[in-house]
Motif scaffolding. Structure first.
Motif: not given
Length: 469
Positions: A239-242, A333-336, A377-387
């Motif tokens: 997340y910090q890299i993104a 970043f999400v899927s790796g 992982a933080d579910i809110e951060e993962v959702t935010r990244v995908i959106k």
């Protein structure tokens, strides 16, 4: 002006050396001292030259006299004495030839050490930017023996400068620019400095030999850490890299004197320092866009798999093309794994489409997460990244956020609404047989949709609103 000059009555010991800025030989007297020529008619002309506000040299000899005149006479009577100082508190101190020789030797030693350190270190041309000779970089890289990687612009080699700093030297390929244009563009790149951009240290331009010298990043490129089993990055680091990458691109797009469109945003061009701070690399090597021009046509092409639709259709390019590439990278970043790589069970052929649909349908986004993270992982951060990623890859560039908006969303200062599924991604779901896999010039596998689907979008503009909290 020269760094050194001789006192009155002295002259350079070696004028040829001084003419090339080599002052290590020092100065010598034009005439001899009185004690060296006792019968000379010039003996009464010998005097001391007062020099104020000087730090006294070491290795002085103390003389037990009571006045300044007696101190001067003591030095004059000693043929080895070349200087004296008298203070009411410290008394009389003199420096003889031996002491001066010691000082000269120390000076020569320091000068030689400084000269040795600068051999092959190049010549400063503007600010911190350095012009290296090709031989300098050959020596620094041990004749380009340790290759770090390569891409569309050329190969990169590890090197070490005379000051022991480690650098990455890029040998540019297929550069057709003239000397003046090349130096101008390099000078521009050299002035662009940000914590999330790789710093340009210098360059070499000798005929067809064009090289760039960058800071070395010990943790290599993002792809080497994101896509390999033995280099697992946890979610917080990802997340910090993104976020850092988005900040770097924002600086290029919005903070520079000229808007710089990267044109090749991908994991290979995101480097990681010793603390895994991301640094965007290879910026400025594509076309520079002046602020008076909102769009630019160019023949440059980025890496397949991260290309915005406007690249493929051949229409004009803006900074939103970088936004699209960033969005495609964000899915990874999400899927790796690479977006075009099938999942382990073979059910997911193109991850961005699958992820966009999952979020749109309100599914559990943790099921999209890299299985190596085991759901940590933080579910809110993962959702935010995908959106954010889904908004970034909208077909119509006008519907994509700016990189500045992306930063604000990832920082939590802006909310992001549910994005529509881009037509191009939906086309992949409807026409999976049209997916064609490629290998680009840098041996990085990529994918591209082979279809005649229009890139025009009739979807509503993004509804990114300020967080009310």
């Amino acid at each position: 002006m020269p760094y050194c000059s001789c006192l009155n009555g002295y002259e350079p010991k070696s004028q040829p050396d001084w003419s090339v800025s080599d002052y290590s030989g020092g100065c010598e007297r034009k005439t001899k001292f009185q004690c060296e020529t006792p019968n000379s008619s010039n003996k009464d002309k010998d005097r001391f030259l007062p020099i104020l506000n000087m730090k006294l040299p070491n290795h002085s000899q103390s003389i037990g006299v009571g006045s300044d005149g007696e101190c001067e006479a003591a030095c004059l009577s000693n043929c080895s004495c070349t200087a004296y100082a008298f203070t009411t508190n410290g008394g009389c101190s003199i420096w003889n030839v031996g002491g001066i020789v010691i000082l000269v030797l120390v000076f020569v030693f320091v000068m030689l050490r400084r000269r040795k350190r600068h051999v092959g270190a190049g010549t400063s041309v503007e600010g911190s930017l350095v012009a290296f000779s090709y031989r300098d970089l050959q020596n620094a890289t041990k004749n380009f023996s340790e290759k770090l990687g390569g891409g569309g612009f050329g190969s990169v080699f590890k090197g070490a400068l005379p000051d022991s700093s480690v650098v990455a030297v890029k040998k540019l390929e297929s550069i057709s620019q003239g000397e003046k244009q090349f130096r101008t563009e390099v000078s521009t790149i050299g002035t662009v400095q940000h914590v999330n951009l790789v710093r340009l240290r210098g360059f070499c331009s000798e005929g067809t030999k064009k090289l760039l010298v960058y800071d070395y990043m010990p943790n290599g490129s993002l792809d080497s850490k994101l896509f390999h089993e033995d280099k697992l990055l946890d979610w917080k680091v990802r997340y910090q890299i993104a976020l850092g990458t988005a900040r770097g691109l924002t600086y290029l797009h919005e903070k520079c004197r000229d808007c710089i469109i990267h044109c090749d945003v991908k994991p290979e061009n995101i480097l990681l320092d010793a603390d895994f701070v991301p640094k965007v690399a290879d910026f400025g090597l594509a076309k520079l866009v002046g602020r008076d021009f909102s769009r630019v046509l160019t023949t440059f092409r980025g890496t397949r798999g991260y290309l915005a639709p406007e690249w493929i259709s051949g229409v004009a390019i803006t900074a939103k093309a970088d936004t699209y590439s960033y969005g495609m990278m964000l899915f990874e970043f999400v899927s790796g794994r690479r977006n075009f790589e099938a999942s382990e069970d073979g059910q997911v052929r193109f991850f961005p489409t699958f992820a966009a649909n999952m979020v749109h349908q309100g599914g559990n986004v943790l099921n999209l997460l890299d299985p190596r993270l085991a759901g940590k992982a933080d579910i809110e951060e993962v959702t935010r990244v995908i959106k954010v990623a889904s908004w970034c890859v909208q077909d119509d560039e006008a519907h994509r956020p700016s990189m500045g908006q992306v930063v604000q969303i990832l920082e939590g200062f802006l909310d992001v609404s549910l994005p529509p599924i881009p037509r191009a991604l939906q086309a992949i779901v409807d026409n999976e047989e049209n997916i064609v896999f490629f290998t680009d010039s840098s041996s990085t596998q990529s994918s591209q949709v082979k279809s005649n689907v229009s890139t025009a979008s009739s979807q509503a503009k993004s509804n990114i609103s300020s967080n009310s909290n």
